[in-house]
Scaffold this motif. Structure first.
Motif, PDB file in Angstrom:
ATOM      1  N   ILE A 224       5.268   6.393  -9.564  1.00 38.10           N
ATOM      2  CA  ILE A 224       4.991   6.071 -11.068  1.00 38.10           C
ATOM      3  C   ILE A 224       6.122   5.953 -11.837  1.00 38.10           C
ATOM      4  O   ILE A 224       7.528   4.858 -11.533  1.00 38.10           O
TER       5      ILE A 224
ATOM      6  N   SER B 202       9.140   5.100  -9.417  1.00 40.66           N
ATOM      7  CA  SER B 202      10.339   3.702  -8.897  1.00 40.66           C
ATOM      8  C   SER B 202      10.970   3.101 -10.410  1.00 40.66           C
ATOM      9  O   SER B 202      11.741   2.637 -10.465  1.00 40.66           O
TER      10      SER B 202
ATOM     11  N   GLN C 280       8.999  -2.895 -16.186  1.00 39.15           N
ATOM     12  CA  GLN C 280       8.492  -3.803 -15.089  1.00 39.15           C
ATOM     13  C   GLN C 280       8.191  -2.820 -13.486  1.00 39.15           C
ATOM     14  O   GLN C 280       6.756  -3.067 -13.267  1.00 39.15           O
ATOM     15  N   ALA C 281       9.105  -1.909 -13.224  1.00 36.61           N
ATOM     16  CA  ALA C 281       8.455  -1.305 -11.529  1.00 36.61           C
ATOM     17  C   ALA C 281       7.749  -0.681 -12.246  1.00 36.61           C
ATOM     18  O   ALA C 281       7.243  -0.672 -11.475  1.00 36.61           O
TER      19      ALA C 281
ATOM     20  N   GLU D 189       5.382  -1.110 -13.918  1.00 39.79           N
ATOM     21  CA  GLU D 189       3.770  -1.422 -14.266  1.00 39.79           C
ATOM     22  C   GLU D 189       3.486  -1.995 -13.004  1.00 39.79           C
ATOM     23  O   GLU D 189       2.002  -1.489 -12.227  1.00 39.79           O
ATOM     24  N   GLU D 190       4.605  -2.561 -12.350  1.00 38.05           N
ATOM     25  CA  GLU D 190       4.019  -2.752 -10.679  1.00 38.05           C
ATOM     26  C   GLU D 190       3.343  -2.238  -9.869  1.00 38.05           C
ATOM     27  O   GLU D 190       2.582  -1.599  -9.323  1.00 38.05           O
ATOM     28  N   THR D 191       4.224  -0.700  -9.859  1.00 38.35           N
ATOM     29  CA  THR D 191       3.517   0.626  -9.002  1.00 38.35           C
ATOM     30  C   THR D 191       1.984   0.813  -9.994  1.00 38.35           C
ATOM     31  O   THR D 191       1.332   1.560  -8.570  1.00 38.35           O
TER      32      THR D 191
ATOM     33  N   LYS E  54       0.108  -0.841 -10.581  1.00 39.48           N
ATOM     34  CA  LYS E  54      -1.173  -1.598 -10.871  1.00 39.48           C
ATOM     35  C   LYS E  54      -1.419  -1.358  -9.256  1.00 39.48           C
ATOM     36  O   LYS E  54      -2.363  -1.630  -8.074  1.00 39.48           O
ATOM     37  N   LYS E  55      -0.583  -1.421  -7.931  1.00 36.57           N
ATOM     38  CA  LYS E  55      -0.451  -1.169  -6.301  1.00 36.57           C
ATOM     39  C   LYS E  55      -1.205   0.404  -6.360  1.00 36.57           C
ATOM     40  O   LYS E  55      -2.160   0.567  -5.241  1.00 36.57           O
ATOM     41  N   GLU E  56      -1.473   0.871  -7.142  1.00 44.03           N
ATOM     42  CA  GLU E  56      -1.666   2.378  -7.025  1.00 44.03           C
ATOM     43  C   GLU E  56      -2.859   2.404  -7.421  1.00 44.03           C
ATOM     44  O   GLU E  56      -4.255   2.525  -6.618  1.00 44.03           O
TER      45      GLU E  56
ATOM     46  N   ASP F  40      -5.164  -0.882  -8.100  1.00 45.81           N
ATOM     47  CA  ASP F  40      -5.773  -2.486  -8.136  1.00 45.81           C
ATOM     48  C   ASP F  40      -5.958  -2.631  -9.339  1.00 45.81           C
ATOM     49  O   ASP F  40      -6.873  -2.940  -9.185  1.00 45.81           O
TER      50      ASP F  40
END
Length: 143
Positions: A30, A33, A131-132, A134-136, A138-140, A142
Motif C-alpha cells: 500500500i 503504491s 487515492q492510489a 486507498e485503491e491498493t 481496496k484491492k488487497e 476487497d
C-alpha cells in the motif's frame, strides 16, 4: 536523506485500524503504491528545475535525478509504518552529496535563488498518492 512527510487523513487511518493484523502484511504494498505517485511528481518537478533560469549553461549530468528513490516500507519501534521518498545518501561522480545539491536547489544559497521542487511535488502528489493507497487497500481487502 532529504525527505518530505505527509500525514494521512483521519478517516483513512480509521479504515486501516479496523483491519488489525491483516494490515501489517499489506502495508508495504500500500505504501509503495503511494510512494510511486510521489516519486513521479518529484522527478517531474526536478526535471523542470534543473538548468532553468541560470546565467550559465547547465553542467548537470543527471546524478541528482537518478538518486531519487523509495525506501522499503519498514515498521518503527512504535508500530508505525514508514516509507521515504527522496534523495538518498549517494554522492555524484565529482564527490558532491546529492542531498546537498537537492537542498541548494530547494532553498537556494548566496548568489543562487531558490527553485523549490520538493514542496510543490508534495503538495501536488498528496491527493493522488492517498487515492492510489486507498485503491491498493481496496484491492488487497476487497473493501
Amino acid at each position: 536523506m532529504a525527505k518530505c512527510e505527509m500525514k494521512m487523513p483521519d478517516e483513512f487511518l480509521d479504515k486501516l485500524s479496523k483491519l488489525g493484523d491483516r494490515f501489517d502484511k499489506a502495508a508495504p504494498k500500500i505504501l509503495q503504491s503511494g510512494g510511486k505517485v510521489v516519486l513521479s511528481a518529484m522527478k517531474t518537478n526536478l526535471e523542470g528545475r534543473i538548468g532553468k533560469d541560470t546565467k550559465y549553461p547547465s553542467r548537470s549530468k543527471g546524478d541528482l535525478l537518478r538518486s531519487l528513490g523509495i525506501t522499503p516500507a519498514l515498521q518503527d519501534r512504535n508500530g508505525e509504518w514508514n516509507i521515504r521518498v527522496g534523495v538518498g545518501d549517494s554522492i555524484d561522480r565529482e564527490g558532491v552529496p546529492n542531498a546537498l545539491k537537492a537542498q541548494v536547489l530547494e532553498y537556494g544559497k548566496s548568489g543562487q535563488k531558490a527553485k523549490p521542487w520538493m514542496k510543490p511535488a508534495r503538495r501536488k502528489a498528496r491527493k493522488p498518492a492517498v487515492q492510489a493507497m486507498e485503491e491498493t487497500l481496496k484491492k488487497e481487502f476487497d473493501l
